[in-house]
Design an enzyme around this catalytic site. Structure first.
Site, PDB file in Angstrom:
ATOM      1  N   SER A 260       1.126  -1.328   0.105  1.00  0.00           N
ATOM      2  CA  SER A 260       0.269   0.100   0.045  1.00  0.00           C
ATOM      3  C   SER A 260       0.651   1.643  -0.339  1.00  0.00           C
ATOM      4  CB  SER A 260      -1.020  -0.370   1.245  1.00  0.00           C
ATOM      5  OG  SER A 260      -0.260   0.691   2.614  1.00  0.00           O
ATOM      6  N   LYS A 261       0.359   2.565  -0.606  1.00  0.00           N
ATOM      7  CA  LYS A 261       0.866   3.753  -0.307  1.00  0.00           C
ATOM      8  C   LYS A 261       1.767   3.693   1.099  1.00  0.00           C
ATOM      9  CE  LYS A 261       0.874   8.660  -1.228  1.00  0.00           C
ATOM     10  NZ  LYS A 261       0.910   8.560  -0.101  1.00  0.00           N
ATOM     11  N   ARG A 262       0.295   3.058   2.181  1.00  0.00           N
ATOM     12  CA  ARG A 262       1.672   3.715   3.670  1.00  0.00           C
ATOM     13  C   ARG A 262       2.882   2.992   3.290  1.00  0.00           C
ATOM     14  NH1 ARG A 262      -2.621   1.935   7.066  1.00  0.00           N
ATOM     15  NH2 ARG A 262      -3.949   2.628   4.982  1.00  0.00           N
ATOM     16  N   SER A 285       2.784  12.698  -3.314  1.00  0.00           N
ATOM     17  CA  SER A 285       3.425  11.808  -3.165  1.00  0.00           C
ATOM     18  C   SER A 285       4.322  11.849  -4.321  1.00  0.00           C
ATOM     19  CB  SER A 285       2.569  10.754  -3.889  1.00  0.00           C
ATOM     20  OG  SER A 285       1.603  11.087  -2.646  1.00  0.00           O
TER      21      SER A 285
END
Ligand code: GLU
Length: 504
Positions: A260-262, A285
């Protein structure tokens, strides 16, 4: 043989995730290996999720990576338009075809009514078990249905899934995936509110009309595949149904679960190909391009996340990937997103690139700092330090001392290497250097070493103090390669400065 035609069909809901990039890449490799076409279709039927700028971002990302589109948005082609929102007029006839054949039905249930059902019935699903309790063309009379439509009630069209049938998805990576139709719900195919089909119908209709031979997409779409198979059959297109291949997930670098982006934020790596500024939140981002990756390195890295060539080879050009790729060697299980390996690939590509090319890139960094060096010198510097870096933007840290004299001297090294007799020895060294005409690395090294030997000095002691004086820290390439680039005057000036400045 039929022409191979694949499509990349992203929804413009934000930045393209790196997993989506891999999907595009695998489609491209497969198409090119078979002399086929790569299409770009934008699936934007869900206006609620539309994000401005996302389409341009997708196209720019593919361009950057060298994934060339033969047909589709931005290119055109026989099946235009390729944006689903511009194909509105095409879908309705297929909705009618399904309604007329009794393979779909009209439903009027409001969001509140559906919510009510969800609270009444645990795990409520709109399907064969529940549809007769709902407000739809199966439970209302034909007059009532017409009346409601005429007065403008909003409705949806749902597929009528027959229960208890095994539906087979013949997947090129997973083999036969069999799903019992009873677990499927009567998915919405069309919404009168915006006269638009949902993803499922538009996706199937367009794959058919665009003569797509292979649907290669992420594993997250596998649950939709049985419905798509049923739609092909319901529309009478079973023979034209594309072959399916669902790619394995990209997994977290550590632990379990989907990347995930996290994870990127947490572990410090980009999850998007290019920088992306979210138009709503304004949050930016980071992307692989801006982080300093070469597109070839990203392509190579992604190609091997889920596919392997069956050999030890790791470095592949795009053409080599096209030649070697096969869906047979795509794994069923998820691929851990080893971002350190991504850096390794960039390192490898940096080493393989001509020094001239790296030097020109480095020159831009220097320009920003108000420095300029002549190309031959820069090329030499790059050749000396590039092995120590993964990215062009790390070159400065490894080579700043070629451009500026030390402003300070590493304290630990001073304590360890700057002895009482060091200033005198460095002074003597200046004398030796002054006498050298050919300041090449080789000659200077010979002369200086001969002097050290004749004086019975400690080689390490002299060289460490020399390096501290010239570089300011115990780092850098071979000492005489440095002095050859700096030249005699600069080397001597730095020694003088060190003698004057360094206090024990
Ligand atoms: N629009 C879907 C997506 O955003 C496409 C899925 C497919 O390739 O069928 O990924």
């Amino acid at each position: 043989m039929e022409k191979i035609r694949v499509r990349f069909a992203p929804s413009p809901t934000g930045a393209l995730h790196i997993g989506g990039v891999r999907t595009a890449l695998y489609n491209y490799l497969f198409a090119k290996q078979h002399g086929g076409d790569m299409l770009l279709r934008i699936e934007d039927t869900d206006s609620n999720r539309f994000v401005p700028g996302a389409e341009d971002y997708i196209i720019e990302s593919l361009n950057w990576l060298g994934i060339k589109i033969d047909e589709g948005v931005g290119v055109g082609g026989d099946c235009a338009p390729y944006r689903q929102s511009e194909r509105k007029h095409i879908y309705r006839q297929y909705v009618d075809q399904l309604l007329d054949a009794g393979l779909a039905y009209i439903a009027f249930d409001t969001p509140e009514e559906l919510e009510q059902k969800r609270t009444e019935i645990q795990n409520f699903q709109y399907d064969a078990k529940t549809r007769m309790q709902m407000t739809n063309s199966l439970t209302l009379s034909a007059e009532e249905v017409n009346m409601r439509i005429e007065r403008g009630d909003v409705y949806v069209v749902r597929i009528k899934i027959e229960p208890d049938e095994d539906v087979t998805v013949d997947d090129l990576i997973r083999g036969e995936v069999i799903i019992n139709s009873s677990v499927l719900d009567d998915k919405v195919l069309y919404k009168s509110a915006d006269s638009l089909p949902t993803y499922h119908l538009a996706n199937v209709v367009d794959d058919y009309l665009m003569k797509i031979s292979h649907v290669i997409r992420g594993e997250e779409w596998l649950p939709s595949a049985p419905l798509h198979v049923l739609l092909y059959r319901s529309l009478g297109w079973e023979k034209e149904m594309p072959r399916f291949a669902h790619l394995p997930l990209l997994l977290k670098p550590d632990g379990n679960g989907k990347l995930s982006k996290r994870d990127g934020d947490r572990l410090g790596f980009p999850i998007f190909p290019l920088n992306w500024k979210d138009p709503k939140s304004g949050e930016t981002s980071s992307g692989y391009r801006e982080a300093g990756y070469f597109p070839e390195a990203v392509v190579n890295f992604l190609a091997l996340l889920g596919w392997n060539p069956g050999t030890e080879q790791e470095i592949f050009s795009m053409q080599e990937l096209i030649d070697a790729f096969s869906l047979d060697r795509v794994s069923k299980s998820g691929a851990k997103f080893d971002y350190e390996k991504g850096k390794w690939f960039n390192h490898k590509y940096l080493q393989m690139k001509p020094n001239e090319e790296i030097a020109s890139l480095f020159a831009e960094t220097l320009k920003e700092k108000g420095l300029d060096a002549d190309m031959p010198t820069l090329i030499k510097i790059v050749s000396l330090v590039k092995e120590r870096v993964n990215f062009v933007n790390e070159l400065w840290e490894q080579s700043y001392f070629f451009f500026e004299a030390p402003a300070s001297y590493d304290e630990k090294t001073v304590q360890k290497r700057w002895k009482e007799n060091t200033p005198a020895q460095m002074d003597e060294l200046i004398g030796v250097l002054e006498g050298i005409d050919d300041f090449s690395a080789e000659n200077t090294e010979n002369v200086v070493k001969a002097w050290i030997e004749s004086k019975q000095y400690n080689l390490g002691g002299i060289m460490n103090a020399f390096r501290l004086s010239v570089v300011g820290a115990p780092k850098g390439p071979h000492m005489f390669d440095i002095t050859a680039i700096l030249g005699k005057a600069e080397t001597i000036s730095r020694l003088k400065k060190a003698i004057a400045t360094i206090k024990q």
